[in-house]
Scaffold this motif. Structure first.
Motif, PDB file in Angstrom:
ATOM      1  N   UNK A   1       1.017  -1.402  -0.099  1.00 18.09           N
ATOM      2  CA  UNK A   1      -0.115  -0.220   0.201  1.00 18.09           C
ATOM      3  C   UNK A   1       0.879   1.393   0.097  1.00 18.09           C
ATOM      4  N   UNK A   2       2.054   1.327   0.616  1.00 21.62           N
ATOM      5  CA  UNK A   2       2.900   2.444   0.768  1.00 21.62           C
ATOM      6  C   UNK A   2       3.364   2.659  -0.677  1.00 21.62           C
ATOM      7  N   UNK A   3       3.738   1.349  -1.188  1.00 25.68           N
ATOM      8  CA  UNK A   3       4.401   1.733  -2.646  1.00 25.68           C
ATOM      9  C   UNK A   3       3.282   2.419  -3.518  1.00 25.68           C
ATOM     10  N   UNK A   4       1.996   1.713  -3.615  1.00 23.20           N
ATOM     11  CA  UNK A   4       0.981   2.063  -4.546  1.00 23.20           C
ATOM     12  C   UNK A   4       0.569   3.762  -4.169  1.00 23.20           C
ATOM     13  N   UNK A   5       0.604   4.044  -2.924  1.00 22.07           N
ATOM     14  CA  UNK A   5       0.168   5.460  -2.482  1.00 22.07           C
ATOM     15  C   UNK A   5       1.009   6.256  -2.984  1.00 22.07           C
ATOM     16  N   UNK A   6       2.439   6.029  -3.051  1.00 25.58           N
ATOM     17  CA  UNK A   6       3.417   7.062  -3.616  1.00 25.58           C
ATOM     18  C   UNK A   6       4.075   6.918  -4.811  1.00 25.58           C
ATOM     19  N   UNK A   7       3.934   5.903  -5.604  1.00 26.78           N
ATOM     20  CA  UNK A   7       4.607   5.494  -6.834  1.00 26.78           C
ATOM     21  C   UNK A   7       4.402   6.503  -7.917  1.00 26.78           C
ATOM     22  N   UNK A   8       3.089   7.218  -7.775  1.00 24.42           N
ATOM     23  CA  UNK A   8       3.005   8.140  -8.940  1.00 24.42           C
ATOM     24  C   UNK A   8       3.600   9.466  -8.726  1.00 24.42           C
ATOM     25  N   UNK A   9       3.806   9.641  -7.495  1.00 23.64           N
ATOM     26  CA  UNK A   9       4.550  10.893  -7.173  1.00 23.64           C
ATOM     27  C   UNK A   9       6.086  10.859  -7.375  1.00 23.64           C
ATOM     28  N   UNK A  10       6.668   9.574  -7.504  1.00 24.73           N
ATOM     29  CA  UNK A  10       8.114   9.695  -7.903  1.00 24.73           C
ATOM     30  C   UNK A  10       8.268   8.991  -9.163  1.00 24.73           C
ATOM     31  N   UNK A  11       7.669   8.987  -9.994  1.00 29.87           N
ATOM     32  CA  UNK A  11       7.993   8.625 -11.489  1.00 29.87           C
ATOM     33  C   UNK A  11       7.797   7.205 -11.820  1.00 29.87           C
ATOM     34  N   UNK A  12       7.196   6.556 -11.054  1.00 32.52           N
ATOM     35  CA  UNK A  12       6.780   5.157 -11.213  1.00 32.52           C
ATOM     36  C   UNK A  12       5.642   4.905 -12.015  1.00 32.52           C
ATOM     37  N   UNK A  13       5.674   4.189 -13.212  1.00 32.04           N
ATOM     38  CA  UNK A  13       4.101   4.168 -13.973  1.00 32.04           C
ATOM     39  C   UNK A  13       3.200   3.332 -13.194  1.00 32.04           C
ATOM     40  N   UNK A  14       2.130   3.914 -13.796  1.00 33.87           N
ATOM     41  CA  UNK A  14       0.808   3.578 -12.864  1.00 33.87           C
ATOM     42  C   UNK A  14       0.529   1.942 -13.072  1.00 33.87           C
ATOM     43  N   UNK A  15       1.082   1.323 -14.094  1.00 34.45           N
ATOM     44  CA  UNK A  15       0.910  -0.290 -14.183  1.00 34.45           C
ATOM     45  C   UNK A  15       2.000  -0.965 -13.681  1.00 34.45           C
ATOM     46  N   UNK A  16       2.954  -0.276 -12.878  1.00 35.31           N
ATOM     47  CA  UNK A  16       4.055  -1.229 -12.373  1.00 35.31           C
ATOM     48  C   UNK A  16       3.656  -1.466 -10.862  1.00 35.31           C
ATOM     49  N   UNK A  17       3.967  -2.821 -10.709  1.00 34.57           N
ATOM     50  CA  UNK A  17       3.670  -3.096  -9.202  1.00 34.57           C
ATOM     51  C   UNK A  17       4.785  -3.829  -8.572  1.00 34.57           C
ATOM     52  N   UNK A  18       4.544  -4.062  -7.252  1.00 28.93           N
ATOM     53  CA  UNK A  18       5.629  -5.001  -6.558  1.00 28.93           C
ATOM     54  C   UNK A  18       5.728  -6.121  -6.959  1.00 28.93           C
ATOM     55  N   UNK A  19       7.048  -6.851  -7.171  1.00 28.15           N
ATOM     56  CA  UNK A  19       7.105  -8.237  -7.337  1.00 28.15           C
ATOM     57  C   UNK A  19       7.860  -8.890  -6.246  1.00 28.15           C
ATOM     58  N   UNK A  20       7.227  -9.906  -5.950  1.00 28.65           N
ATOM     59  CA  UNK A  20       7.684 -10.694  -4.583  1.00 28.65           C
ATOM     60  C   UNK A  20       8.353 -11.879  -4.965  1.00 28.65           C
ATOM     61  N   UNK A  21       9.606 -12.086  -4.395  1.00 32.30           N
ATOM     62  CA  UNK A  21      10.182 -13.418  -4.965  1.00 32.30           C
ATOM     63  C   UNK A  21      10.884 -13.892  -3.889  1.00 32.30           C
TER      64      UNK A  21
END
Length: 326
Positions: free
Chosen positions: A306-326
């Motif tokens: 949620x932290x990533x999704x809430x702030x990603x647009x503010x810092x240049x991360x594309x809207x369609x990019x999400x965390x990948x957990x491995x």
């Protein structure tokens, strides 16, 4: 006048970054060689005295280290900050009477954001979080290097073994922050521009630790961390990845093959925004069950996502990019 000083400021920034990269990659062996050469000359008595003192001081990296406010406030760290630049973003208040375990993501190649934000005062940690003292956890092997270990402790670096983290998280008066790059050295091999792959799916040791001490968990995401260097292609299963993973098992450190500007080890000038999330209250459970660990891990992943999704647009991360957990 301002335009005339700009080249000087940029030169100071480059120097600040170069000295840090050297400190990270070359200072430890240089300190060891210096000590050996000194032992062969007239300074051998000083070397013996230092080694005797080193033996008596061997537990310090596991007992909160030896921070120096003077070192943490060096002007060189402000030039280091401005090179990228690096910003520390606060999203919630933290109670200085409690202890916290910060989960830092992603590791990146050289954990640049973690160092600048938590090992120096360049981005204003003490101003944003008054009453809290951050300690960045680092692989224990680095604290076996004479002289080098004394230097890195001045910035607040401590050993990453369990005893060290437990010492911080059990501080009776609170106010201690243990900062852990959760993905560990192997996550450095995933640090490539435009990617957000986190080794988190099976990382649960830090969850158990927080339960044992009742220390609140705080997810931290550092935007831009993976964009500082290019890596030689090393997809999972490739010969180079197998070699890197084998060496990591032997040496306990990852060896990413990377470069920055001009093909050198100078990182690219990419803004880093390190966002500190809201704390997750954790009840103390000296012997947590697997179910407790799994439940808290699930909650932590949800809060980090949620932290990533809430702030990603503010810092240049594309809207369609999400965390990948491995």
């Amino acid at each position: 006048m301002e335009s005339a000083s700009r080249p000087l400021h940029r030169s100071l920034q480059v120097f600040a970054v170069l000295q840090w990269v050297f400190s990270f990659l070359g200072l430890a062996p240089l300190c060891l060689v210096t000590l050996i050469l000194a032992s062969l000359g007239r300074a051998w008595t000083l070397v013996v005295l230092y080694l005797l003192w080193l033996y008596r001081d061997r537990h310090t990296p596991r007992m909160g280290g030896r921070r120096s406010a003077w070192v943490r406030n060096w002007a060189v760290w402000r030039h280091f900050r401005d090179y990228f630049p690096i910003t520390l973003v606060k999203t919630a208040e933290l109670n200085p009477s409690q202890n916290y375990l910060f989960g830092f993501h992603p590791h990146g190649v050289l954990v640049v954001g973690a160092f600048s934000n938590f090992c120096t005062e360049a981005t204003g940690f003490s101003r944003l979080f008054p009453g809290l003292k951050p300690h960045l956890l680092m692989l224990p092997c680095w604290f076996q290097m004479p002289l080098f270990r004394d230097y890195i402790m001045t910035s607040g670096l401590v050993s990453s073994d369990k005893a060290s983290a437990s010492y911080l998280l059990s501080h009776p008066e609170g106010g201690r922050v243990a900062v852990l790059a959760v993905g560990g050295p192997l996550e450095a091999l995933e640090a490539k521009p435009g990617t957000v792959s986190l080794r988190l799916r099976h990382q649960k040791g830090f969850i158990k630790l927080s339960l044992e001490h009742g220390a609140s968990l705080v997810p931290v995401f550092s935007f831009g961390e993976n964009d500082l260097f290019q890596q030689f292609p090393n997809p999972p299963g490739s010969w180079i990845r197998r070699m890197q993973e084998a060496l990591q098992t032997i040496l306990n450190v990852a060896l990413p093959l990377f470069h920055g500007r001009l093909g050198l080890l100078i990182p690219f000038r990419v803004p880093i925004h390190t966002v500190v999330g809201a704390p997750i209250p954790v009840p103390r459970s000296p012997r947590p069950s697997r179910e407790q660990v799994d439940q808290l891990h699930k909650l932590y992943v949800e809060r980090l996502t949620q932290l990533f999704e809430d702030h990603k647009m503010c810092y240049g991360v594309p809207a369609d990019q999400h965390l990948v957990l491995i």
